[in-house]
Design an enzyme around this catalytic site. Structure first.
Site, PDB file in Angstrom:
ATOM      1  N   THR A 170       0.899  -1.138   0.141  1.00 27.44           N
ATOM      2  CA  THR A 170       0.096  -0.015   0.081  1.00 27.44           C
ATOM      3  C   THR A 170       0.805   1.257   0.050  1.00 27.44           C
ATOM      4  O   THR A 170       2.010   1.278   0.636  1.00 27.44           O
ATOM      5  CB  THR A 170      -0.805  -0.120   1.490  1.00 27.44           C
ATOM      6  N   GLY A 220      -0.293  -2.478   5.736  1.00 28.14           N
ATOM      7  CA  GLY A 220      -0.341  -3.804   6.187  1.00 28.14           C
ATOM      8  C   GLY A 220      -1.684  -4.629   5.856  1.00 28.14           C
ATOM      9  O   GLY A 220      -2.319  -4.175   4.925  1.00 28.14           O
TER      10      GLY A 220
END
Ligand code: GLY
Length: 308
Positions: A170, A220
């Site tokens: 991300t 995450g």
């Protein structure tokens, strides 16, 4: 109108994945950092800087957002992104959008709409209304990764987000501009190999949140970030009087206790820059105005840190 200028601050991340290829990751992050910090020095708002930073990171195929996004279980790419601007305290975002180059642009456009978070069909309609060109964010590397896993009957629960070699993840940007305003943006291709319809934290206040006191972007495993409601949790702690670094320390200690796999970056209204992770690695870089630094080779044991 005149205002007392504040020293702009900036922190960006490229995920919580393995730091193999350290030099290349650092080079990519620093290039974005320098570009976006230059923009802040030229008087850009935090929101403009965050959108620019997210666009550049989405365009870097190394990271799992925009170009280079991972494939879902059915071999399709569906991306999510969000933006929050402290001046309006408005959150906007898109969930599981396809065939667009920069999902963060959709989040930006939605800042001006009464309906500010759109999912797949609605997001596709917005792409059409904005007359954005059809774009295929697929890269050969991501395709080969998916084909390999399909051949092996998907042994992994997710793509190279956290513990495998490619250095994907991300992306996120948090900025404080010279007027003292904050903004946060986050964009992702998701976990990879997930079932159709799975919703990422990146377009939720759990994964991206900013008020006039602090801005946070997370990375995450989305489910872990949602379970901790991490971005909003850190911001609320700052609102209740903790310093940003103390809010990170408390929130990441809880996340570790709960065996979460995640990371976060943030800036508060005083200009403090902080970060934290329970994952092995956090690929973040920051600009304090005086110096540039990063967390790429930061020890696997350390939970939180801040720019001195
Ligand atoms: N944090 C990105 C995701 O899990 O979708």
């Amino acid at each position: 109108m005149t205002f007392d200028k504040q020293q702009p601050k900036l922190i960006i991340h490229g995920g919580a994945s393995s730091a193999q290829g350290v030099d290349a990751v650092r080079q990519s992050l620093y290039k974005v950092l320098e570009d976006v910090y230059g923009l802040l020095l030229a008087g850009a708002t935090a929101c403009e800087a965050v959108v620019r930073g997210c666009r550049l990171l989405e365009d870097e195929p190394r990271f799992n957002a925009g170009t280079g996004s991972v494939l879902q279980s059915d071999g399709q790419i569906r991306m999510s992104a969000s933006l929050m601007d402290s001046t309006t305290q408005a959150f906007s975002g898109v969930i599981n959008v396809s065939r667009v180059q920069n999902p963060i642009e959709l989040a930006l456009a939605l800042q001006d709409y009464p309906d500010r978070v759109l999912s797949d069909y609605g997001a596709a309609e917005l792409v059409r209304e904005m007359a954005l060109p059809i774009y295929n964010p697929l890269t050969e590397e991501r395709l080969q990764e998916w084909l390999q896993d399909r051949q092996d009957n998907f042994p992994r629960k997710m793509a190279n987000l956290v513990s495998t070699p490619a250095g994907t993840g991300t992306i996120g940007v948090v900025a404080l501009d010279d007027r003292g305003c904050l903004a946060a943006g986050t964009s992702t291709g998701g976990k990879g190999f997930e079932r159709i319809g799975r919703v990422s934290d990146s377009a939720m206040p759990a994964g991206n949140y900013a008020t006039s006191l602090a801005g946070i972007s997370c990375t995450g495993i989305g489910e872990d970030i949602i379970d901790e409601c991490l971005a909003a949790r850190i911001v609320v702690r700052v609102t209740d009087g903790l310093s940003l670094s103390a809010a990170f320390e408390r929130s990441l200690t809880e996340a570790k206790r709960n065996q979460r796999d995640l990371g976060a970056i943030g800036i508060d209204a005083t200009g403090e820059i902080a970060w934290g992770k329970t994952s092995e690695v956090l690929l973040a870089a920051y600009h304090t105005g005086e110096k540039i630094g990063d967390t790429i080779e930061w020890s696997a044991e350390e939970l939180t840190g801040f720019a001195e």
